[in-house]
Design a protein around this motif. Structure first.
Motif, PDB file in Angstrom:
ATOM      1  N   PRO B 135       0.819  -1.227   0.000  1.00 46.54           N
ATOM      2  CA  PRO B 135       0.000   0.000   0.000  1.00 46.54           C
ATOM      3  C   PRO B 135       0.852   1.277   0.000  1.00 46.54           C
ATOM      4  CG  PRO B 135      -0.894  -1.600   1.544  1.00 46.54           C
ATOM      5  CD  PRO B 135       0.426  -2.131   1.101  1.00 46.54           C
ATOM      6  N   ALA B 136       1.950   1.267   0.760  1.00 49.25           N
ATOM      7  CA  ALA B 136       2.814   2.462   0.797  1.00 49.25           C
ATOM      8  C   ALA B 136       3.483   2.681  -0.559  1.00 49.25           C
ATOM      9  CB  ALA B 136       3.878   2.290   1.886  1.00 49.25           C
ATOM     10  N   VAL B 138       2.233   1.755  -3.457  1.00 49.10           N
ATOM     11  CA  VAL B 138       1.188   2.229  -4.386  1.00 49.10           C
ATOM     12  C   VAL B 138       1.041   3.737  -4.250  1.00 49.10           C
ATOM     13  CG1 VAL B 138      -1.302   2.177  -4.870  1.00 49.10           C
ATOM     14  CG2 VAL B 138      -0.078   0.036  -4.402  1.00 49.10           C
ATOM     15  N   LYS B 139       1.001   4.204  -2.996  1.00 51.29           N
ATOM     16  CA  LYS B 139       0.889   5.657  -2.763  1.00 51.29           C
ATOM     17  C   LYS B 139       2.087   6.393  -3.334  1.00 51.29           C
ATOM     18  CE  LYS B 139      -2.018   5.800   1.374  1.00 51.29           C
ATOM     19  NZ  LYS B 139      -2.041   6.037   2.822  1.00 51.29           N
ATOM     20  N   LEU B 140       3.262   5.809  -3.122  1.00 51.55           N
ATOM     21  CA  LEU B 140       4.494   6.448  -3.625  1.00 51.55           C
ATOM     22  C   LEU B 140       4.436   6.599  -5.150  1.00 51.55           C
ATOM     23  CD1 LEU B 140       8.141   5.676  -2.637  1.00 51.55           C
ATOM     24  CD2 LEU B 140       7.504   5.490  -5.015  1.00 51.55           C
ATOM     25  N   LYS B 142       1.775   6.521  -7.135  1.00 49.33           N
ATOM     26  CA  LYS B 142       0.703   7.443  -7.546  1.00 49.33           C
ATOM     27  C   LYS B 142       1.142   8.889  -7.340  1.00 49.33           C
ATOM     28  CE  LYS B 142      -3.464   4.631  -7.136  1.00 49.33           C
ATOM     29  NZ  LYS B 142      -4.855   4.578  -6.731  1.00 49.33           N
ATOM     30  N   ALA B 143       1.809   9.128  -6.204  1.00 51.88           N
ATOM     31  CA  ALA B 143       2.283  10.489  -5.917  1.00 51.88           C
ATOM     32  C   ALA B 143       3.352  10.904  -6.928  1.00 51.88           C
ATOM     33  CB  ALA B 143       2.842  10.549  -4.497  1.00 51.88           C
ATOM     34  N   SER B 175       2.033   1.708 -10.176  1.00 49.95           N
ATOM     35  CA  SER B 175       1.051   1.823  -9.091  1.00 49.95           C
ATOM     36  C   SER B 175      -0.072   0.820  -9.268  1.00 49.95           C
ATOM     37  CB  SER B 175       0.500   3.254  -9.008  1.00 49.95           C
ATOM     38  OG  SER B 175      -0.299   3.546 -10.124  1.00 49.95           O
ATOM     39  N   ALA B 179      -0.903  -2.208  -6.829  1.00 47.32           N
ATOM     40  CA  ALA B 179      -2.243  -2.182  -6.224  1.00 47.32           C
ATOM     41  C   ALA B 179      -2.989  -3.479  -6.514  1.00 47.32           C
ATOM     42  CB  ALA B 179      -3.032  -0.989  -6.766  1.00 47.32           C
ATOM     43  N   VAL B 188      -9.734   1.844  -6.902  1.00 48.38           N
ATOM     44  CA  VAL B 188      -8.492   2.351  -6.290  1.00 48.38           C
ATOM     45  C   VAL B 188      -7.309   2.044  -7.210  1.00 48.38           C
ATOM     46  CG1 VAL B 188      -6.940   2.193  -4.286  1.00 48.38           C
ATOM     47  CG2 VAL B 188      -9.422   2.062  -3.968  1.00 48.38           C
ATOM     48  N   ILE B 193      -4.002  10.221  -8.297  1.00 45.94           N
ATOM     49  CA  ILE B 193      -4.173  11.156  -7.181  1.00 45.94           C
ATOM     50  C   ILE B 193      -4.606  12.483  -7.777  1.00 45.94           C
ATOM     51  CG2 ILE B 193      -2.975  12.530  -5.441  1.00 45.94           C
ATOM     52  CD1 ILE B 193      -1.273  10.121  -4.829  1.00 45.94           C
ATOM     53  N   ARG B 195      -5.078  16.357  -7.571  1.00 45.31           N
ATOM     54  CA  ARG B 195      -4.504  17.459  -6.783  1.00 45.31           C
ATOM     55  C   ARG B 195      -5.337  18.700  -6.946  1.00 45.31           C
ATOM     56  NH1 ARG B 195       1.680  17.095  -5.784  1.00 45.31           N
ATOM     57  NH2 ARG B 195       1.886  14.893  -5.577  1.00 45.31           N
TER      58      ARG B 195
END
Lengths: 273, 195
Positions: B135-136, B138-140, B142-143, B175, B179, B188, B193, B195
């Motif tokens: 999960p971390a 995936v966030k990285l 996507k960011a 991502s 995911a 998801v 993401i 912004r």
């Protein structure tokens, strides 16, 4: 032919220059007239005056088109509708049955995403005073989708082929947006295009995992015959290369038809009327 | 052919007409060729009403920000390689680290002497196992894609924009792939993401 024997070039001092002048005049005159005609022909202003032998069909000058941001956005819209129409056609063809039936839910979700993309593009176009294009790209439909769907329906493995083609189409859509970035003149539009393009890439990843699931399907690989396998993460950088997909009933050699699909070219852009 | 059987005026006229026919035929071919090529190769002429620059010195700041971020992503995956991983998991982590290193190299190469030496920071500290890290990561990813997309809004040069776009495409794949492995819901997996 003997140009000199019929002339007395040394008869009188007055006739000599006259004879030379006439010959020179003929040469120069002919050359000048030829040059004038060639230049006039190259000028292209008055085609109707050019001498012509026999019958020739009338030609119509091609309309000069410009690849503007509006044209690129309209083309992107046409790719979104192409994807929507393709998913609907696959759903209506009843090829996603049995275990593949759950792919219908994915197709529905992707149709919703592509519909959102088309709406976002429409708003970008109208905000710039342009005219949205709410149809599937006609050239890509006839060149790629129609032949592909025909192959899918006649295939011995229609569900697998449908997934393979959907993956190819989503990959193509992602490449289309990536490719348009270098052509779009307005910087903020490039970002808007890549927001959509990134989601197309994610669609392709989901479908790649449906075709080759699990961690072993993440990276590129080859099968026992040396053929490249679909991968969720296909390369280091996004490419604009043609996407190849094998579809249909295998031929006598045991191989399927390979369809090569490419991002929109000048002939498949949706120009402004 | 005997040009001397004609008087001067007739001869000049005769030559001129022959030359004119030849020239007209040649000119006709010259005129017809582009039209024929046009119909065979292109349905339309390609041009752009507003051509952006291929390179712009103004892009260095934005590209340097992307470079620092990518260096940070390399650190994350490099740290993950020290965690106890299965062989297939390690292959994925190594591939991801190599991809981000390729982005560092490409961005640094593009910016050239103006490239920052800022080493970046690892935004994620590895802990637990591969699954718990997903999960971390995936966030990285996507960011990372979102940050590069923001950079596109200010990048002027088309070469730099094309490079960044080619990175965004694959980070989107990263991502979604991670995911999917994390068995996150489809909406998801496919979402970016905002912004």
């Amino acid at each position: 032919m003997n140009m000199n024997t019929d002339h007395n070039t040394t008869s009188t001092s007055s006739s000599t220059p006259s004879s030379f002048n006439r010959r020179s005049f003929l040469r120069l005159g002919g050359l000048t007239a030829t040059s004038a005609v060639v230049l006039a022909a190259c000028g292209g202003e008055s085609h109707s005056d050019i001498a012509r032998i026999g019958l020739s069909p009338e030609t119509t000058a091609l309309k000069t088109e410009h690849v503007t941001d509006e044209v690129l956005l309209r083309t992107a819209m046409s790719v979104e509708y192409l994807a929507i129409d393709t998913y609907n056609a696959v759903a209506n063809a009843n090829v996603l049955t049995g275990d593949a039936a759950k792919a219908l839910d994915v197709a529905k979700a992707f149709i919703a995403d592509h519909t959102e993309h088309a709406a976002a593009l429409e708003s970008l176009i109208t905000a710039r005073g342009g005219k949205p294009f709410k149809e599937a790209n006609p050239r890509m439909m006839s060149l790629y989708v129609e032949p592909a769907l025909a192959l899918v329906v006649e295939s011995d493995t229609p569900a697998a082929d449908a997934l393979a083609f959907a993956h190819a189409l989503e990959t193509l859509a992602a490449s289309t947006y990536q490719g348009f970035v270098a052509q779009i003149s307005e910087a903020s539009l490039r970002a808007d295009a890549m927001v959509i393009g990134a989601q197309e890439a994610r669609h392709a990843t989901v479908l790649a995992q449906a075709i080759r699931p699990g961690i072993e399907g993440l990276l590129p690989g080859i099968d026992d015959k040396g053929a490249a396998l679909v991968a969720a993460v296909p390369s280091t950088f996004g490419t604009l290369a043609a996407v190849q997909v094998a579809l249909g009933k295998p031929g006598e050699s045991g191989t399927k038809n390979v369809l090569s699909i490419e991002t929109p070219s000048l002939n498949s852009l949706i120009y402004v009327d | 052919m005997d040009i001397h059987s004609h008087n001067t005026t007739e001869t000049a006229t005769d030559m001129s007409r022959r030359q004119m026919i030849l020239a007209a035929l040649t000119g006709g071919v010259v005129l017809a060729t582009p039209a024929l090529l046009g119909t065979q190769v292109l349905a339309a002429e390609s041009s752009s009403t507003s051509t952006p620059p291929k390179r712009s010195a103004d892009d260095a700041a934005g590209l340097n920000a992307a470079l620092v971020a990518e260096r940070g992503h390399v650190l994350v995956y490099a740290a993950m390689e020290t965690v106890n991983l299965r062989e297939d998991e390690r292959a994925v982590v190594v591939a991801m680290r190599e991809h981000h290193q390729a982005y560092v190299d490409a961005l640094k190469g593009y910016v050239g002497s103006a490239a920052t030496t800022d080493a970046g920071d690892a935004s994620v500290t590895p802990s637990g196992n591969f699954e718990s890290m997903l999960p971390a990561l995936v966030k990285l990813e996507k960011a990372a894609a979102a940050s590069h997309t923001d950079a596109l809004r200010v990048i002027k040069g088309t070469d730099a924009a094309a490079l960044v776009a080619s990175i965004i495409t694959i980070e989107a794949h990263h991502s979604a792939a991670l995911a999917t492995l994390a068995e996150l819901p489809l909406d998801v997996v496919t979402a970016g993401i905002t912004r």
